[in-house]
Scaffold this motif. Sequence first.
Motif: not given
Length: 179
Positions: A92-100, A107-120
């Motif tokens: 799919g597609a998405g992104s992640l960012e280290i937030i801590e 290590i903590a990360m925000r994980l955003d999915f765009v495809r195949p479904f949207e979720s954080t």
Amino acid sequence: MLKILIAIAIILVVAILGVLAYAATRPDTFRVQRSASIKAPPEKIFPLINDLQAWRGWSPYEKKDPDMQRRYSGPAAGKGAHYAWDGNKEIGAGSLEIIESMPSSKIAMRLDFVRPFESTNRADFTLEPNGDSTTVTWAMTGPLTLMFKLVHLVFNFDRMVGGDFEAGLADLKTLAETP
């Protein structure tokens, strides 16, 4: 004949409502977690997770689509490091960012999915020294909408994602234990 069709329609509606009602009673969040013991100090393992470009050496998702498009931004490692991907239907597609980023421990990360479904969701890696080894835990948590609750009734999300986490931790172990 009409009475039979009406009876079938009523049974179907009741069954659908029953499944929806059952799904609505399920938890509003999920957690998938796996751990591995790695014979290496946290200081050796931490950079392999904290530097998102180092994931190419151990992430199970790299194997699922070695041709995926990757974009890195922000610092090379640590808080603010950002990684976006666009891959095949399995990735799919998405992104992640280290937030801590707490050196050699978390290590903590925000994980955003765009495809195949949207979720954080949130992904966390914790490293706990244990003698000459380190216990590394990879966890992901996130919200469950009614749609995802319905999906979870059919697919065992813990087993699917957990299997990926197990494979990734095994490869991380191999990489970290190599002199």
